[in-house]
Scaffold this active site. Structure first.
Site, PDB file in Angstrom:
ATOM      1  N   HIS B  42       0.821  -1.209   0.000  1.00  0.00           N
ATOM      2  CA  HIS B  42       0.000   0.000   0.000  1.00  0.00           C
ATOM      3  C   HIS B  42       0.860   1.267   0.000  1.00  0.00           C
ATOM      4  O   HIS B  42       1.699   1.444   0.877  1.00  0.00           O
ATOM      5  CB  HIS B  42      -0.896  -0.021   1.251  1.00  0.00           C
ATOM      6  CG  HIS B  42      -1.887   1.092   1.291  1.00  0.00           C
ATOM      7  ND1 HIS B  42      -2.561   1.444   2.425  1.00  0.00           N
ATOM      8  CD2 HIS B  42      -2.328   1.938   0.318  1.00  0.00           C
ATOM      9  CE1 HIS B  42      -3.365   2.457   2.165  1.00  0.00           C
ATOM     10  NE2 HIS B  42      -3.251   2.774   0.889  1.00  0.00           N
ATOM     11  N   ASP B  50       7.741   5.942 -20.941  1.00  0.00           N
ATOM     12  CA  ASP B  50       7.807   5.811 -22.407  1.00  0.00           C
ATOM     13  C   ASP B  50       9.239   5.480 -22.844  1.00  0.00           C
ATOM     14  O   ASP B  50      10.144   5.336 -22.022  1.00  0.00           O
ATOM     15  CB  ASP B  50       7.277   7.086 -23.082  1.00  0.00           C
ATOM     16  CG  ASP B  50       8.104   8.326 -22.780  1.00  0.00           C
ATOM     17  OD1 ASP B  50       9.323   8.215 -22.535  1.00  0.00           O
ATOM     18  OD2 ASP B  50       7.524   9.431 -22.787  1.00  0.00           O
ATOM     19  N   ASP B  89      -4.655   3.388  -5.133  1.00  0.00           N
ATOM     20  CA  ASP B  89      -4.824   3.931  -3.784  1.00  0.00           C
ATOM     21  C   ASP B  89      -6.066   4.809  -3.728  1.00  0.00           C
ATOM     22  O   ASP B  89      -6.292   5.635  -4.612  1.00  0.00           O
ATOM     23  CB  ASP B  89      -3.571   4.740  -3.418  1.00  0.00           C
ATOM     24  CG  ASP B  89      -3.414   4.887  -1.913  1.00  0.00           C
ATOM     25  OD1 ASP B  89      -4.413   4.757  -1.180  1.00  0.00           O
ATOM     26  OD2 ASP B  89      -2.274   5.121  -1.474  1.00  0.00           O
ATOM     27  N   MET B  99       3.317  12.945 -16.334  1.00  0.00           N
ATOM     28  CA  MET B  99       4.363  13.954 -16.451  1.00  0.00           C
ATOM     29  C   MET B  99       3.820  15.145 -17.229  1.00  0.00           C
ATOM     30  O   MET B  99       3.351  14.985 -18.365  1.00  0.00           O
ATOM     31  CB  MET B  99       5.593  13.392 -17.175  1.00  0.00           C
ATOM     32  CG  MET B  99       6.749  14.384 -17.208  1.00  0.00           C
ATOM     33  SD  MET B  99       8.053  13.908 -18.366  1.00  0.00           S
ATOM     34  CE  MET B  99       8.869  12.604 -17.474  1.00  0.00           C
ATOM     35  N   TYR B 138      10.907  12.903 -12.167  1.00  0.00           N
ATOM     36  CA  TYR B 138      12.166  12.145 -12.113  1.00  0.00           C
ATOM     37  C   TYR B 138      12.509  11.776 -10.670  1.00  0.00           C
ATOM     38  O   TYR B 138      12.934  10.653 -10.388  1.00  0.00           O
ATOM     39  CB  TYR B 138      13.313  12.958 -12.721  1.00  0.00           C
ATOM     40  CG  TYR B 138      13.374  12.939 -14.237  1.00  0.00           C
ATOM     41  CD1 TYR B 138      12.223  12.977 -15.015  1.00  0.00           C
ATOM     42  CD2 TYR B 138      14.605  12.889 -14.899  1.00  0.00           C
ATOM     43  CE1 TYR B 138      12.290  12.964 -16.398  1.00  0.00           C
ATOM     44  CE2 TYR B 138      14.678  12.893 -16.292  1.00  0.00           C
ATOM     45  CZ  TYR B 138      13.520  12.932 -17.027  1.00  0.00           C
ATOM     46  OH  TYR B 138      13.592  12.920 -18.395  1.00  0.00           O
ATOM     47  N   TYR B 156       5.827  12.464 -23.485  1.00  0.00           N
ATOM     48  CA  TYR B 156       5.030  12.606 -22.261  1.00  0.00           C
ATOM     49  C   TYR B 156       4.153  11.378 -21.979  1.00  0.00           C
ATOM     50  O   TYR B 156       3.098  11.481 -21.361  1.00  0.00           O
ATOM     51  CB  TYR B 156       4.204  13.900 -22.285  1.00  0.00           C
ATOM     52  CG  TYR B 156       5.089  15.124 -22.343  1.00  0.00           C
ATOM     53  CD1 TYR B 156       5.812  15.519 -21.228  1.00  0.00           C
ATOM     54  CD2 TYR B 156       5.239  15.842 -23.529  1.00  0.00           C
ATOM     55  CE1 TYR B 156       6.661  16.626 -21.283  1.00  0.00           C
ATOM     56  CE2 TYR B 156       6.082  16.947 -23.598  1.00  0.00           C
ATOM     57  CZ  TYR B 156       6.792  17.330 -22.478  1.00  0.00           C
ATOM     58  OH  TYR B 156       7.622  18.407 -22.533  1.00  0.00           O
TER      59      TYR B 156
END
Lengths: 170, 170
Positions: B42, B50, B89, B99, B138, B156
């Site tokens: 959890h 990508d 979650d 991103m 990142y 992206y």
């Protein structure tokens, strides 16, 4: 020597916690076991061994080389979980096997009858495991894909299952 | 730059072969990916990156330390497969993220809209991913549980998903 007092299927959702599991996958299949079941191919053999089996030394000779565990489960409970995802081979007679009782190869003790019931359930019909002589079983185990040691304490709680195929949905 | 010409869901049962898979589990989830999804707990974060993402170098800083691959799939196809088993979650806003486009943080390019649709489908209702600035993404990726690199070639096409829980069936 008795079975671990759990009803098959309850541990997956209860005692080990419902947390950290995956949708639709039996929680008793831990990460290492799940990865190995997925990596196996058609005809590969999986050994499900009891607590007396020399599981670690034998496992080091297998394809994966590393013992897997499904702790605190009987043999039937472990197979019940495994067979929720693993298809059995339909091409061969030794699609599943049990270690024969030494000196009484036709005897099917309760620990083996319970596993036979799980196989029948998974196959949707009675489909009898073959008996495998003790040392032949050891040889087969060393040549297998992987060994999983369960919490089964009853003697002769040692089994092999051979992975089958699932056809594409066309 | 275009999407890989596959209909989501078809590769699992077709192109990679129906052999060697498991009952009820999407075939696009390979052994390593399946093991990692099961091992996550959890709140653990999974990165789906990508082909331009520095996936290998970033993956070496993650918990698992080893890059996973889901090759020849778009981001949406990979997420479609992952979300067949991974619960998201429900406790936090950043249950999933994309991103952000540099200089246009509110822009949602098609590659991200496709993934949003997969998340909405898995959740059974619209549930918007958060945007994450490129360098913050990142940092999050290096601190994540694991990185999976897909075959997505559009810019992206980088996402994070946070594992949720499945309650016991009482």
């Amino acid at each position: 020597m008795g079975a671990i007092p759990h009803t098959p299927g309850t541990i997956g959702q209860g005692e080990t916690g419902g947390l950290c599991v995956l949708k639709g996958i039996d929680n008793r299949l831990n990460a290492e076991v799940l990865g190995v079941l997925r990596a196996m191919g058609h005809g590969d053999v999986l050994i499900v061994a009891d607590t007396n089996f020399p599981a670690d030394s034998v496992a080091r000779a297998t394809v994966t080389g590393k013992l897997l565990r499904m702790e605190n489960l009987t043999a039937a409970e472990a197979l019940n979980a495994i067979l929720t995802v693993l298809p059995l081979d339909t091409f061969v007679d030794d699609f599943a096997g049990r270690m024969e009782v030494v000196g009484a190869p036709d005897e099917v003790p309760p620990v083996q009858a319970e596993v036979q019931a799980e196989i029948d359930r998974a196959e949707g019909k009675p489909r009898k495991m073959v008996g495998i002589e003790r040392f032949a079983f050891y040889d087969m185990a060393r040549a297998s894909y992987a060994v999983i040691q369960t919490g089964e304490r009853r003697f002769y709680g040692c089994f092999m299952v051979r992975k089958g195929v699932i056809p594409p949905e066309v």
